[in-house]
Motif scaffolding. Sequence first.
Motif, short mmCIF file in Angstrom:
data_model
loop_
_atom_site.label_atom_id
_atom_site.label_comp_id
_atom_site.label_asym_id
_atom_site.label_seq_id
_atom_site.Cartn_x
_atom_site.Cartn_y
_atom_site.Cartn_z
N MET A 183 0.83 -1.20 0.00
CA MET A 183 0.00 0.00 0.00
C MET A 183 0.87 1.25 0.00
N GLU A 184 0.23 2.37 -0.23
CA GLU A 184 0.97 3.64 -0.16
C GLU A 184 1.46 3.85 1.26
N PHE A 185 2.62 4.46 1.38
CA PHE A 185 3.24 4.69 2.69
C PHE A 185 2.86 6.07 3.20
N CYS A 186 2.44 6.15 4.46
CA CYS A 186 2.06 7.42 5.08
C CYS A 186 3.09 7.77 6.15
N GLU A 187 3.95 8.70 5.82
CA GLU A 187 5.10 9.00 6.68
C GLU A 187 4.74 9.82 7.91
N GLY A 188 3.50 10.35 7.97
CA GLY A 188 3.12 11.20 9.10
C GLY A 188 2.58 10.47 10.30
N GLY A 189 2.57 9.13 10.26
CA GLY A 189 2.04 8.37 11.40
C GLY A 189 0.52 8.37 11.40
N ASP A 190 -0.06 8.10 12.58
CA ASP A 190 -1.52 8.08 12.66
C ASP A 190 -2.03 9.39 13.26
N LEU A 191 -3.35 9.50 13.33
CA LEU A 191 -3.96 10.75 13.78
C LEU A 191 -3.61 11.06 15.23
N ASN A 192 -3.49 10.03 16.08
CA ASN A 192 -3.07 10.26 17.46
C ASN A 192 -1.72 10.96 17.51
N GLN A 193 -0.75 10.37 16.82
CA GLN A 193 0.61 10.91 16.84
C GLN A 193 0.66 12.32 16.28
N TYR A 194 -0.05 12.54 15.19
CA TYR A 194 0.03 13.84 14.52
C TYR A 194 -0.58 14.95 15.38
N ILE A 195 -1.78 14.71 15.89
CA ILE A 195 -2.48 15.75 16.65
C ILE A 195 -1.79 16.03 17.98
N LEU A 196 -1.43 14.96 18.70
CA LEU A 196 -0.92 15.13 20.06
C LEU A 196 0.53 15.58 20.11
N SER A 197 1.23 15.56 18.99
CA SER A 197 2.62 16.02 18.96
C SER A 197 2.73 17.48 18.50
N ARG A 198 1.58 18.13 18.29
CA ARG A 198 1.58 19.51 17.79
C ARG A 198 0.66 20.38 18.63
N ARG A 199 0.88 21.67 18.52
CA ARG A 199 0.03 22.62 19.21
C ARG A 199 -1.35 22.64 18.54
N PRO A 200 -2.41 22.95 19.29
CA PRO A 200 -3.74 23.02 18.69
C PRO A 200 -3.78 24.00 17.52
N ASP A 201 -4.42 23.57 16.45
CA ASP A 201 -4.50 24.39 15.24
C ASP A 201 -5.91 24.26 14.65
N PRO A 202 -6.77 25.26 14.86
CA PRO A 202 -8.15 25.18 14.36
C PRO A 202 -8.23 24.96 12.86
N GLN A 203 -7.29 25.54 12.11
CA GLN A 203 -7.32 25.37 10.65
C GLN A 203 -7.08 23.91 10.26
#
Length: 412
Positions: A183-203
Amino acid sequence: MRKVSGGVRVCRRSVAGKMKREVGKVLRSLTVEDNNHKEPMEEEEDDHCFSIGYLRNDRLEPSLVVSPRYNLLREVGRGSYGVVYEAIARKTGARVAVKRLQCDAPENVELALAEFWALTSLENRHQNVVQLEECVLQRKGLAQKMSHGNKKSRQYLRLVETSLKGERILGYPEEPCYLWFVMEFCEGGDLNQYILSRRPDPQTNRSFMRQLTSAVAFLHKNNIVHRDLKPDNILISQKSGSPVLKVADFGLSKVCAGLNTKNCEDHPIAGEDGKGSNQNNIVNINKFWLSSACGSDFYMAPEVWEGHYTAKADIFALGIIIWAMIERITFIDAESKRELLGTYIRQGTEIVPVGEALLENPKMVLHIPQRARSSMSEGVKKLLHDMLAVNPQDRPDAFQLEVRMDQVTCAA
């Protein structure tokens, strides 16, 4: 935060225990056949199909890794019935994800075939649904490319028979059988990792909300009920520069094309010819009744706990995910020790999945948003209330949801 288990409930049969790690092995492919044409596929001179190039304890001898079709670089995920690797396609240099599923038990075969049928039944691509490049069956040193609904392939039919009869037909402990999903590779990890490793961003939240609803509308239009929507199964691709969500892991999905609307699960190999009718599916997908309690506790709709539900259960799961994403509501999974996005109800010292709590008390009022200083708009708040309605008939379907989500995110 309280430590709880967001355990997975699997259809019909329980999932087998974790697969043993196989280190220091190269998985050979003596011949690779396309099971439509019965002719050897174009291969390198020394035609290994997959090779493991990443190991924790052992090293491969260089002579064992000659001309593989895919070089497995490293393990990126492991579940109760499969392992996912990051890999490189030798001919193109493209980075791909390779999922290995050992067909050593009927329940594993059933989950693998569910994912295979769902992804190969899609005639068109969607940017927010993970793309399957190919599926390969490997047994006795023979690698055969699997094609959707090919009734001339003995191996394919034996896999279907294994799933239906609940008996081991393919493979033995000393001679394992594997299905490999490329399958295609997704280098950004899953939604948990992406959201919780960054500051809140409404956009970013608004973009993700639109992408998620678009993906689910696409799946429902194609008569696919995912049944296990959760942040773990939503991957992030960053190839285009901006994050693109990819709904993945269709092991519990159900293809409901061309079936009697009374009970989809009376036909476990639905749509295997790949030509399921799309007529009136916008209306009828929500009339297919499912009966197996599937999914992960914290995202399951009340009716799923009862074992009588439709595609509207996906809408409920999406509401839980979006609510948790906006307000960053999390719990700690007891088994993995990971912090996971997920909304719940507090009952004394315990936390209870929203769907379970609503089943016990259908008149319970959900407090959306949870936080007094939340920036959640009135439009999003009303939409979440509707998505999480205890009565599935009060929820929008995926197509109504897509329109409303565009409206509330553009207005925010």
